[in-house]
Design an enzyme around this catalytic site. Structure first.
Site, PDB file in Angstrom:
ATOM      1  N   HIS A   1      -7.461   3.256   6.949  1.00 38.33           N
ATOM      2  CA  HIS A   1      -6.801   4.428   6.356  1.00 38.33           C
ATOM      3  C   HIS A   1      -7.071   5.662   7.209  1.00 38.33           C
ATOM      4  O   HIS A   1      -8.004   5.707   8.004  1.00 38.33           O
ATOM      5  CB  HIS A   1      -7.238   4.638   4.902  1.00 38.33           C
ATOM      6  CG  HIS A   1      -6.441   3.825   3.938  1.00 38.33           C
ATOM      7  ND1 HIS A   1      -5.276   4.267   3.367  1.00 38.33           N
ATOM      8  CD2 HIS A   1      -6.625   2.566   3.480  1.00 38.33           C
ATOM      9  CE1 HIS A   1      -4.779   3.318   2.577  1.00 38.33           C
ATOM     10  NE2 HIS A   1      -5.574   2.271   2.627  1.00 38.33           N
TER      11      HIS A   1
ATOM     12  N   TYR B   1     -11.842   5.950  -3.216  1.00 40.17           N
ATOM     13  CA  TYR B   1     -10.698   5.029  -3.102  1.00 40.17           C
ATOM     14  C   TYR B   1      -9.404   5.826  -2.899  1.00 40.17           C
ATOM     15  O   TYR B   1      -9.060   6.688  -3.716  1.00 40.17           O
ATOM     16  CB  TYR B   1     -10.627   4.233  -4.404  1.00 40.17           C
ATOM     17  CG  TYR B   1      -9.781   2.995  -4.397  1.00 40.17           C
ATOM     18  CD1 TYR B   1     -10.018   1.967  -3.491  1.00 40.17           C
ATOM     19  CD2 TYR B   1      -8.771   2.827  -5.340  1.00 40.17           C
ATOM     20  CE1 TYR B   1      -9.263   0.808  -3.519  1.00 40.17           C
ATOM     21  CE2 TYR B   1      -8.015   1.660  -5.372  1.00 40.17           C
ATOM     22  CZ  TYR B   1      -8.267   0.653  -4.462  1.00 40.17           C
ATOM     23  OH  TYR B   1      -7.526  -0.489  -4.500  1.00 40.17           O
TER      24      TYR B   1
ATOM     25  N   HIS C   1      -8.093  -3.394   7.809  1.00 37.29           N
ATOM     26  CA  HIS C   1      -7.083  -2.538   7.172  1.00 37.29           C
ATOM     27  C   HIS C   1      -7.652  -1.119   7.160  1.00 37.29           C
ATOM     28  O   HIS C   1      -8.672  -0.869   6.531  1.00 37.29           O
ATOM     29  CB  HIS C   1      -6.859  -3.081   5.752  1.00 37.29           C
ATOM     30  CG  HIS C   1      -6.021  -2.237   4.845  1.00 37.29           C
ATOM     31  ND1 HIS C   1      -4.740  -2.587   4.486  1.00 37.29           N
ATOM     32  CD2 HIS C   1      -6.291  -1.069   4.186  1.00 37.29           C
ATOM     33  CE1 HIS C   1      -4.251  -1.677   3.631  1.00 37.29           C
ATOM     34  NE2 HIS C   1      -5.164  -0.752   3.439  1.00 37.29           N
TER      35      HIS C   1
ATOM     36  N   HIS D   1       1.820   3.101  -3.356  1.00 40.84           N
ATOM     37  CA  HIS D   1       0.996   4.149  -3.987  1.00 40.84           C
ATOM     38  C   HIS D   1       1.584   5.534  -3.734  1.00 40.84           C
ATOM     39  O   HIS D   1       1.609   6.380  -4.619  1.00 40.84           O
ATOM     40  CB  HIS D   1      -0.419   4.146  -3.397  1.00 40.84           C
ATOM     41  CG  HIS D   1      -1.262   2.998  -3.832  1.00 40.84           C
ATOM     42  ND1 HIS D   1      -1.655   2.818  -5.132  1.00 40.84           N
ATOM     43  CD2 HIS D   1      -1.799   1.967  -3.128  1.00 40.84           C
ATOM     44  CE1 HIS D   1      -2.413   1.731  -5.217  1.00 40.84           C
ATOM     45  NE2 HIS D   1      -2.510   1.192  -4.017  1.00 40.84           N
TER      46      HIS D   1
ATOM     47  N   ASP E   1       0.841  -1.203   0.000  1.00 37.44           N
ATOM     48  CA  ASP E   1       0.000   0.000   0.000  1.00 37.44           C
ATOM     49  C   ASP E   1       0.877   1.255   0.000  1.00 37.44           C
ATOM     50  O   ASP E   1       0.535   2.271  -0.620  1.00 37.44           O
ATOM     51  CB  ASP E   1      -0.947  -0.004   1.208  1.00 37.44           C
ATOM     52  CG  ASP E   1      -2.278   0.677   0.902  1.00 37.44           C
ATOM     53  OD1 ASP E   1      -2.330   1.450  -0.063  1.00 37.44           O
ATOM     54  OD2 ASP E   1      -3.256   0.441   1.632  1.00 37.44           O
TER      55      ASP E   1
END
Lengths: 306, 354
Positions: B209, B298, B207, B30, B27
């Site tokens: 964010h 997203y 998970h 990105h 991740d």
């Protein structure tokens, strides 16, 4: 009297194709064959007066002279088995699964190339939508790398697609190379569950080498869009083809520019509503191939008789 | 709760109340536009491994096969990075992410040959039925299979549980849900975890964010509701405003008396000495980052939206809001260009209007 044909597979694609075959002057639909007597597709076929057996490929084996072409809209795995039966009976298979046993056909690029083949493959919905764009670019410049991204509504992706999503990416990426003319091809598919369902979207990226005539690329793409729209009326550009500046480090080498082609496919609404352009582009292409085979046979027969 | 007890190389028992999976090298990719090189991968793997992390995920940010026009080309072939990670680790297992539709089982076979032990098969949170062939292949290859449901804010707790059950039925050893848009509040995480763990027999992971500044809090809440796997990344490096920072999660766990099995001080060193120096920008929650969480977009779209905003001269914020309105899901990065072009056209039409 047209050439007698059957469809095997009574899911989304098979049922949509039934409606399109109904309008054909050169193909006569005899049967829509399934395996589940309660399926919506078979019920519709019965309502419209077609044979609607539910014993799968066995029906073809039991009625070997009933049809000359079978359109297979099952799954890649099942098609491999069906093909053995069809070849044994001398029946032509138009394969709408990603099995890719026979040569791939993308109508505006190579419709006439495989009219005598015992099995022709229609690639995938995404392949039908995007390979012509890659071919349009590769006829005016070298395409070291091409990529397509297909987004389809979740509702329009049946169980066959879902269980074999790798077959989609493999077969489509090969079509970008073999038929589209890209040196390296890559395919990506995304399912989107949004409500109301999204229209089928396809984006094509091609790496453009140094010295490419960008206007020629744009003109060629626009011309090819018109060729596809001739048999899929809802196929259209969302914007003029975009030339974007890099550099881009593609697997085919570094290129200074890329062309981005944003496409939308609105379906004819034959079976599923208009969002399911992915069904239309596949069934419309298969119909075109079936009709081309019928014309070709009629012409050959006349030559023999003359 | 029974703690997972592991026997590390030193012979002393490490108590673990949950398993930490670090995704800095997946991740996190990105946030650096997939520009990792072998040296960086080796340094991060060694640091995480020494700190006691048990699973380290390495792949293109969009999973195996993600290197593309659409998601950005990897600087170094991910197979080389995976091989280097396997070589560099002593105790930790190396994991990969695979998104069906982007990568295929072919890549899974390749990484298995390289020595990867864990395959995370990621899918939008309503489309679990496209993962069957990949989960089965991971199992056939002798790997741990993790079913990974993305964009969990787009499904209800009950809907998510149904999807989790499907993953379990295909043979997933662990099921995860990811708040890929960083859009879930803590109560929303609690409701989802409670519902899913009540419906499945395999362990659940979460998970998180950072877009709403809740990644650590949501991870702790997930643990309290029964999640037994948590994801983090070093210094929070990751898509959008970043991931749950591993070192902060470890520190909070220690204060809460939750055994993470990892050394917070060692993870702070990794974050400060290895990860931060390679970050092109710090993981802050600026307007764009917050908008992702606020609009449910997203997180990986962030840098692509910045680029498209620049290229087509339209505000980044407008692009992100429109993507949320259109309910775009992970993988549809091409629609960022589509939206930018649409906005530019609308802008031009307004300018031209009398």
């Amino acid at each position: 009297m047209g050439l007698p044909v059957a469809i095997i597979g009574s899911g989304n694609i098979g049922t949509d194709l039934m409606y399109k075959l109904e309008r054909s002057d050169v193909l006569d639909l005899v049967a829509l064959i399934g395996i589940d007597p309660a399926s919506d597709g078979l019920r519709r076929a019965r309502d419209r007066g077609y044979e609607a057996p539910h014993n799968g490929i066995d029906w073809v084996a039991e009625n070997p002279d009933a049809v000359k072409i079978v359109f297979d809209a099952t799954s890649a795995y099942v098609h491999r088995k069906h093909n053995e039966v069809l070849q044994g009976l001398g029946i032509t298979a138009v394969d709408l699964t990603p099995a890719a046993i026979g040569p791939k056909v993308i109508p505006p690029v190579n419709l006439g190339a495989h009219l005598d083949a015992p099995n022709v493959n229609m690639v995938t919905c995404g392949g039908q939508a995007t390979t012509p764009m890659v071919a349009a670019v590769s006829r005016v410049t070298r395409v070291p790398y091409a990529e397509m991204v297909s987004s389809v509504s979740s509702k329009s992706a049946g169980p066959g697609t879902r269980q074999n999503i790798d077959e989609f990416t493999r077969t489509t990426s090969r079509a970008l190379e073999e038929i589209g003319g890209a040196e390296i091809g890559k395919a990506i598919i995304v399912l989107n569950p949004a409500e109301p369902p999204i229209l089928m979207r396809n984006t094509v990226f091609c790496g453009l080498p140094e010295g490419t005539d960008h206007q020629a690329v744009i003109d060629s793409v626009e011309e090819m869009v018109a060729s596809v729209a001739a048999y899929v009326p809802g196929y259209r550009l969302k914007s003029v083809p975009l030339i974007e500046e890099g550099p881009f480090h593609t697997p085919g080498g570094v290129v200074p520019h890329r062309v981005v082609v944003l496409l939308e496919v609105e379906g004819a609404g034959d079976y599923l509503p208009t969002y399911a352009g992915n069904l239309d582009i596949m069934t419309a292409a298969a119909l075109r191939v079936g009709e081309a085979i019928a014309h070709h046979r009629a012409a050959s027969t006349q030559e023999v008789m003359a | 709760m029974t703690a997972v007890v592991e026997q590390p190389a030193s012979g002393t028992e490490v108590k673990r109340d949950f398993r930490l999976i670090d995704s800095t090298l997946r991740d996190g990719s990105h946030a650096i536009s997939h520009q990792y090189d072998v040296d960086q991968v080796v340094a991060i793997v060694k640091g995480l491994d020494a700190a006691g992390v048990q699973v380290i995920e390495v792949s293109h940010g969009d999973g195996l096969g993600g290197s593309s026009f659409n998601y950005g080309f990897s600087k170094v072939d991910e197979m080389q990075l995976v091989a280097a990670a396997v070589e560099a680790t002593t105790n930790a297992q190396i994991a990969v992410l695979l998104v069906p539709g982007i990568g295929t089982v072919d890549e899974l076979k390749k990484v298995r040959d390289l020595g990867v032990g864990v395959a995370r098969i990621a899918v939008h949170c309503t489309e679990a039925d496209i993962t069957e062939q990949h989960i089965k292949m991971a199992k056939d290859l002798g790997m741990e299979a993790v079913g990974f449901l993305m964009m969990a804010h787009m499904n209800s707790p009950e809907g998510l549980a149904e999807q989790a059950k499907l993953l379990e039925s295909y043979g997933a050893d662990t099921v995860y849900f990811a708040d890929s848009a960083g859009a879930l509040t803590t109560n929303a995480v609690r409701a989802r975890v409670a519902e899913v763990v009540s419906r499945i027999d395999v362990p659940l992971g979460v998970h998180a964010h950072q877009n709403l500044s809740l990644a650590v809090a949501n991870s702790i809440a997930a643990y309290e509701e029964g999640a037994r796997n948590l994801d983090g990344t070093s210094a929070g490096l990751g898509a959008g405003a970043g991931n749950c920072p591993t070192e902060i999660l470890a520190a909070v766990c220690e204060r809460e008396g939750i055994a993470s099995g990892v050394d917070p001080l060692a993870l702070m060193d990794v974050a400060e000495d290895i990860t931060r120096p390679l970050m092109p920008r710090q993981q802050i929650i600026d307007r764009a980052g917050l908008l992702l969480g606020y609009s449910g977009v997203y997180s990986s779209f962030l840098l692509h939206a910045k680029k498209a905003a620049e290229r087509y001269g339209v505000p980044e914020a407008d692009i992100l809001i429109e993507l949320g309105r259109r309910k775009m899901v992970g993988g549809q990065e091409d629609m960022i260009i589509d939206v930018a072009v649409d906005l530019a056209r609308r802008h031009a039409e307004r300018e031209a209007a009398p």
